[in-house]
Motif scaffolding. Structure first.
Motif, PDB file in Angstrom:
ATOM      1  N   GLY A  66       0.804  -1.208   0.000  1.00  0.00           N
ATOM      2  CA  GLY A  66       0.000   0.000   0.000  1.00  0.00           C
ATOM      3  C   GLY A  66       0.836   1.255   0.000  1.00  0.00           C
ATOM      4  O   GLY A  66       1.930   1.298   0.572  1.00  0.00           O
ATOM      5  N   SER A  67       0.344   2.282  -0.679  1.00  0.00           N
ATOM      6  CA  SER A  67       0.935   3.605  -0.637  1.00  0.00           C
ATOM      7  C   SER A  67      -0.090   4.590  -1.193  1.00  0.00           C
ATOM      8  O   SER A  67      -1.051   4.182  -1.862  1.00  0.00           O
ATOM      9  CB  SER A  67       2.234   3.660  -1.444  1.00  0.00           C
ATOM     10  N   THR A 112      10.039  -7.649  -0.444  1.00  0.00           N
ATOM     11  CA  THR A 112      11.002  -8.018  -1.484  1.00  0.00           C
ATOM     12  C   THR A 112      10.975  -6.974  -2.595  1.00  0.00           C
ATOM     13  O   THR A 112      10.137  -6.060  -2.601  1.00  0.00           O
ATOM     14  CB  THR A 112      10.679  -9.396  -2.078  1.00  0.00           C
ATOM     15  N   ASP A 113      11.866  -7.125  -3.557  1.00  0.00           N
ATOM     16  CA  ASP A 113      11.892  -6.218  -4.703  1.00  0.00           C
ATOM     17  C   ASP A 113      10.578  -6.256  -5.477  1.00  0.00           C
ATOM     18  O   ASP A 113      10.200  -5.266  -6.112  1.00  0.00           O
ATOM     19  CB  ASP A 113      13.050  -6.571  -5.650  1.00  0.00           C
ATOM     20  N   HIS A 114       9.886  -7.397  -5.447  1.00  0.00           N
ATOM     21  CA  HIS A 114       8.602  -7.492  -6.145  1.00  0.00           C
ATOM     22  C   HIS A 114       7.643  -6.416  -5.644  1.00  0.00           C
ATOM     23  O   HIS A 114       7.024  -5.689  -6.435  1.00  0.00           O
ATOM     24  CB  HIS A 114       7.951  -8.867  -5.905  1.00  0.00           C
ATOM     25  N   GLU A 115       7.514  -6.308  -4.326  1.00  0.00           N
ATOM     26  CA  GLU A 115       6.554  -5.366  -3.748  1.00  0.00           C
ATOM     27  C   GLU A 115       7.032  -3.921  -3.903  1.00  0.00           C
ATOM     28  O   GLU A 115       6.234  -3.012  -4.172  1.00  0.00           O
ATOM     29  CB  GLU A 115       6.328  -5.677  -2.265  1.00  0.00           C
ATOM     30  N   ILE A 116       8.321  -3.706  -3.739  1.00  0.00           N
ATOM     31  CA  ILE A 116       8.852  -2.337  -3.825  1.00  0.00           C
ATOM     32  C   ILE A 116       8.701  -1.783  -5.243  1.00  0.00           C
ATOM     33  O   ILE A 116       8.304  -0.623  -5.435  1.00  0.00           O
ATOM     34  CB  ILE A 116      10.325  -2.323  -3.367  1.00  0.00           C
ATOM     35  N   LYS A 117       8.984  -2.593  -6.243  1.00  0.00           N
ATOM     36  CA  LYS A 117       8.812  -2.148  -7.632  1.00  0.00           C
ATOM     37  C   LYS A 117       7.342  -1.921  -7.960  1.00  0.00           C
ATOM     38  O   LYS A 117       6.997  -1.024  -8.735  1.00  0.00           O
ATOM     39  CB  LYS A 117       9.421  -3.170  -8.584  1.00  0.00           C
ATOM     40  N   GLN A 118       6.487  -2.731  -7.378  1.00  0.00           N
ATOM     41  CA  GLN A 118       5.050  -2.547  -7.590  1.00  0.00           C
ATOM     42  C   GLN A 118       4.594  -1.186  -7.060  1.00  0.00           C
ATOM     43  O   GLN A 118       3.830  -0.465  -7.715  1.00  0.00           O
ATOM     44  CB  GLN A 118       4.280  -3.672  -6.891  1.00  0.00           C
ATOM     45  N   VAL A 119       5.085  -0.820  -5.877  1.00  0.00           N
ATOM     46  CA  VAL A 119       4.681   0.459  -5.284  1.00  0.00           C
ATOM     47  C   VAL A 119       5.282   1.632  -6.061  1.00  0.00           C
ATOM     48  O   VAL A 119       4.662   2.696  -6.171  1.00  0.00           O
ATOM     49  CB  VAL A 119       5.066   0.498  -3.793  1.00  0.00           C
ATOM     50  N   LYS A 120       6.472   1.462  -6.613  1.00  0.00           N
ATOM     51  CA  LYS A 120       7.022   2.502  -7.492  1.00  0.00           C
ATOM     52  C   LYS A 120       6.078   2.740  -8.667  1.00  0.00           C
ATOM     53  O   LYS A 120       5.798   3.893  -9.045  1.00  0.00           O
ATOM     54  CB  LYS A 120       8.398   2.104  -8.020  1.00  0.00           C
ATOM     55  N   HIS A 121       5.557   1.654  -9.231  1.00  0.00           N
ATOM     56  CA  HIS A 121       4.607   1.778 -10.347  1.00  0.00           C
ATOM     57  C   HIS A 121       3.334   2.492  -9.897  1.00  0.00           C
ATOM     58  O   HIS A 121       2.765   3.295 -10.646  1.00  0.00           O
ATOM     59  CB  HIS A 121       4.280   0.389 -10.904  1.00  0.00           C
ATOM     60  N   ILE A 169       6.410   2.581   0.321  1.00  0.00           N
ATOM     61  CA  ILE A 169       5.610   1.408   0.692  1.00  0.00           C
ATOM     62  C   ILE A 169       5.326   1.422   2.190  1.00  0.00           C
ATOM     63  O   ILE A 169       6.213   1.692   3.001  1.00  0.00           O
ATOM     64  CB  ILE A 169       6.326   0.107   0.274  1.00  0.00           C
ATOM     65  N   LEU A 170       4.082   1.197   2.566  1.00  0.00           N
ATOM     66  CA  LEU A 170       3.717   1.188   3.978  1.00  0.00           C
ATOM     67  C   LEU A 170       4.254  -0.062   4.661  1.00  0.00           C
ATOM     68  O   LEU A 170       4.522  -1.080   4.016  1.00  0.00           O
ATOM     69  CB  LEU A 170       2.197   1.256   4.126  1.00  0.00           C
ATOM     70  N   ALA A 171       4.415   0.021   5.959  1.00  0.00           N
ATOM     71  CA  ALA A 171       4.918  -1.125   6.718  1.00  0.00           C
ATOM     72  C   ALA A 171       3.956  -2.294   6.596  1.00  0.00           C
ATOM     73  O   ALA A 171       2.739  -2.100   6.518  1.00  0.00           O
ATOM     74  CB  ALA A 171       5.094  -0.740   8.187  1.00  0.00           C
ATOM     75  N   PRO A 172       4.476  -3.520   6.559  1.00  0.00           N
ATOM     76  CA  PRO A 172       3.570  -4.668   6.523  1.00  0.00           C
ATOM     77  C   PRO A 172       2.658  -4.671   7.739  1.00  0.00           C
ATOM     78  O   PRO A 172       3.078  -4.384   8.847  1.00  0.00           O
ATOM     79  CB  PRO A 172       4.528  -5.868   6.536  1.00  0.00           C
ATOM     80  N   GLY A 173       1.397  -4.974   7.496  1.00  0.00           N
ATOM     81  CA  GLY A 173       0.394  -4.944   8.555  1.00  0.00           C
ATOM     82  C   GLY A 173      -0.433  -3.686   8.573  1.00  0.00           C
ATOM     83  O   GLY A 173      -1.556  -3.679   9.095  1.00  0.00           O
TER      84      GLY A 173
END
Length: 572
Positions: free
Chosen positions: A328-329, A458-467, A496-500
Motif C-alpha cells: 500500500g501507498s 522483497t523487490d517485487h513489492e517495492i517495484k510494484q509500489v514505485k509503479h 511502501i507502507l509497513a507490513p500490517g
C-alpha cells in the motif's frame, strides 16, 4: 491456578466473531448445532444508544475526533488498534510489522471500508502465471457458488462488467459518482486506466425486514445504526440468534489455547475472562478458529501438548509461516479547479463510489501481480486534520493560507474539497521467511505468550509500489492537479507502507493437499487434528490484489457446509 471447567458440551466452539466467525456462527447454529462464540472484546451493537457514535459531530469529542483514542478517529468502531495496552507483540531484527487487533463483537467488520471484491480465476492459480509462490488447492469454480450466496445474503452494490479476473456477481444499484470522483474518472481515462463503480457491502436497496437502507451519511466506519452496511454482528450473529439458533456468547474472553485429549483431538478451549482475570475451560466436539490470521496462529502455537509438542496441528512447522499483507501507498493532490466550491451535502456511502481494478498484464512490467486503486476526497464532514494542511499549501504552492478567525474561515471555505487522495492496494508474493512465532521472553497481561514477527518486503513489492506512484502522478497531472508532498524515492522504498498497516494479513495457516507443506486441507480442516477448522484468512495461499473479506465469508460458509455434512456422516 485453579481452572474452572464448564460441564456443558457444545457441538461447536467458535473463537472470534468477525467475518469468518460470524458466518460460521450463522450457518452452523441454523443447522441446529449448539454453538459457543468466544470473543476477546465486549458486546457491541451499533443500534444501542449507549454505544452509538453515528451522526455525532466532531465537536462532541474533546479531541475534535482526532485519532488519539482510536486509530481512525475517536468515533470509529474499532475497539483496539495496532497498539493495545497490556497486549504487546515484538518484532525481530529489521522488521517493522504492524499488527492490528479489533477487540469487539464483530471484530474488524464494524469499521472496515467494506470493499467487497471476489478473487478471480487467476488469483487462485498465480504460480501458473508467474512461477512464484504456490497455487491454491481449489479454484474459482469451487468458491463461486458461495460468493453468489454471500452476495445475496449480505448485499453488495456494483455493476457486472465482464472482467475476466474481477468476476461479476449479484449487485445492488451503485451510487452515482461525486464531483471529485468525476475528476478522477476524467484523469484516469486520459491514460486508458479503467474506472468502474465500486463493489461495496452497503445496502442501496431493501433486501429484508431486518436491515435498513443506506442514507448516505458517509460514516460507515462508525458502524450503522440501521444495519445498512455489513458487520458480522448485525448481519450474521444477531439474525442467527433471532432465528432460534442455540448460541452462547462469551465476550471479553481471551483464548489461551485449544485443549486436547490423550489422542491429540481437540476437546475445547481455555480462556481468560478479562473481567475477573480467572481461567475457564469450554468443552466442544469441534473447534473453529476465526480469531484472525495471526491470532489463530498464536493460539495454535501456544497449544502445546505431548501429542503436539510444536503447537497444535503444527507437525509441518508451517503454522505462522507465509504471513503476508497487501502492499500500500498513497498520494494526495491539490486540484485548483475545485477551489471555491459551492458547499452542499455529497457525503454518499462511507468510502469511494468508483475504483480501478488491476488493468495491466505483467509481461511488460518489472514486477509480478498487481494492485487496485482507491480514491477519496469531496465535502465529507470535517474532523481534526481533514486534509487542509496549511504547511503544504505554503510550502508547495507559495499560497499564504490559514491564520486565525475570519481569515482561517475564509481559507477553509476556499480550499475545502479541493484535495483528492489516491491509494494503491496490491498483492505481495507469499514468502516462507515472513512469519510470526511465539516470543519466548514475553507474555501479555493475561500471562499468555505473545507473538514475534519477522517480515521484509522483497523487490517485487517495492517495484510494484514505485509503479503505483508513477500512475498516481500521471492521473494527478491529467486532473490538472499538483501533488502535495514529495514523491518518495528509492531511499524510501518508494513509500511502501509497513507490513500490517493495510490490515489484510493472511497466510499463517495455509491451505494445501500436502500435510508436510500446509496446515489445513481444501475445506480448511487441520491435517493433524480432524475436529479443528480455521475460517479466517490464515488458510489463504495468496492474497490477490483484493480485500480478503468476501473470500473469508465465502470460504467460511463452504467450510460450515462441509462440517455439517461430515457430522451427518459421523466422520468427525
Amino acid at each position: 491456578m485453579q481452572i474452572k471447567e464448564s460441564s456443558k458440551i457444545y457441538d461447536v466452539i467458535i473463537v472470534g466473531s468477525g467475518a469468518g466467525g460470524g458466518m460460521a456462527t450463522k450457518i452452523l447454529s441454523e443447522a441446529g448445532l449448539k454453538v459457543a462464540v468466544v470473543e476477546a472484546g465486549p458486546f457491541f451493537d451499533p443500534a444501542d444508544p449507549e454505544q452509538m457514535t453515528q451522526l455525532k459531530w466532531p465537536y462532541e469529542s474533546p479531541r475534535r475526533g482526532a485519532s488519539t483514542v482510536r486509530p481512525f478517529g475517536d468515533f470509529d468502531s474499532a475497539y483496539g488498534g495496532w497498539e493495545i495496552e497490556g497486549e504487546p507483540y515484538t518484532n525481530g531484527e529489521d522488521t517493522d510489522f504492524k499488527w492490528f487487533r479489533s477487540r469487539m463483537l464483530g471484530g474488524r467488520t464494524n469499521h472496515w471500508g467494506r470493499i467487497s471484491l471476489r478473487f478471480g480465476p487467476k488469483d487462485f492459480k498465480r504460480k501458473d502465471q508467474d512461477g512464484l509462490g504456490d497455487n491454491w488447492p481449489i479454484g474459482y469454480e469451487d468458491v463461486k457458488p458461495y460468493y453468489d450466496k454471500v452476495d445475496k445474503l449480505i448485499g453488495v452494490f456494483g455493476t457486472n462488467e465482464g472482467l475476466p479476473n474481477d468476476p461479476d456477481g449479484f449487485f445492488l444499484p451503485p451510487p452515482k459518482p461525486r464531483l471529485h470522483e468525476l475528476f478522477y474518472i476524467k484523469g484516469a481515462r486520459k491514460s486508458n486506466i479503467p474506472v468502474y463503480p465500486s463493489r461495496m457491502s452497503m445496502l442501496t436497496k431493501k433486501i429484508n425486514n431486518e436491515r435498513g437502507v443506506c442514507f448516505y451519511c458517509g460514516q460507515c466506519s462508525r458502524a450503522c445504526q440501521v444495519y445498512a452496511d455489513f458487520s458480522s454482528g448485525t448481519c450474521l450473529i444477531f439474525p442467527a440468534q433471532k432465528s432460534g439458533g442455540q448460541i452462547d456468547l462469551f465476550v471479553n474472553c481471551m483464548v489461551r489455547e485449544v485443549t486436547t485429549d490423550d489422542e491429540g483431538r481437540a476437546t475445547g478451549v481455555s480462556y481468560i475472562n478479562k473481567e475477573d482475570r480467572k481461567e475457564y475451560k469450554l468443552k466442544g466436539k469441534i473447534v473453529v478458529l476465526a480469531a484472525s490470521a495471526c491470532s489463530s496462529a498464536r493460539i495454535l502455537l501456544n497449544s502445546k501438548s505431548s501429542q503436539h509438542p510444536n503447537g497444535l496441528g503444527n507437525s509441518s512447522d508451517i503454522v505462522g509461516k507465509y504471513l503476508h499483507d497487501s502492499t500500500g501507498s498513497s498520494r494526495v493532490s491539490f486540484i485548483p479547479d475545485l477551489m471555491n466550491r459551492k458547499t452542499y451535502n455529497e457525503d454518499g456511502v462511507g468510502g469511494m463510489h468508483v475504483y480501478t481494478p488491476w488493468w495491466l498484464e505483467n509481461e511488460k512490467l518489472d514486477f509480478p501481480r498487481g494492485y487496485h486503486i482507491e480514491m477519496w476526497g469531496g465535502l465529507g464532514m470535517p474532523g481534526y486534520g481533514f486534509g487542509f494542511n496549511v504547511n503544504d499549501f505554503n510550502k508547495f504552492f507559495g499560497l499564504t493560507v490559514g491564520g486565525y478567525g475570519n481569515d482561517l474561515r475564509k481559507d477553509v471555505k476556499k480550499y475545502y474539497g479541493s484535495t483528492i487522495g489516491i491509494s494503491g492496494r496490491g498483492e505481495s508474493v507469499a514468502q516462507k521467511s515472513n512469519y510470526c512465532e511465539i516470543d519466548p521472553t514475553k507474555v501479555d497481561e493475561y500471562g499468555i505468550p505473545v507473538l514475534k514477527f519477522h517480515y521484509k518486503w522483497t523487490d517485487h513489492e517495492i517495484k510494484q509500489v514505485k509503479h503505483m506512484h508513477d500512475t498516481f502522478e500521471e492521473i494527478i497531472h491529467n486532473m490538472g492537479g499538483e501533488s502535495l508532498g514529495k514523491k518518495p524515492g528509492e531511499d524510501e522504498n518508494y513509500g511502501i507502507l509497513a507490513p500490517g498497516e493495510i490490515i489484510h494479513e493472511v497466510g499463517t495457516t495455509r491451505m494445501g493437499n500436502d500435510k508436510k507443506t500446509s496446515v489445513v486441507n481444501s475445506y480448511q480442516q487441520m491435517h493433524d487434528v480432524k475436529n479443528v477448522f480455521i475460517v479466517d484468512a490464515g488458510p489463504f495461499v495468496s492474497q490477490a490484489d483484493k480485500n480478503p473479506t468476501w473470500t473469508i465469508l465465502a470460504l467460511s460458509w463452504r467450510t460450515s457446509d462441509f462440517i455439517i455434512e461430515q457430522l451427518k456422516q459421523q466422520n468427525i
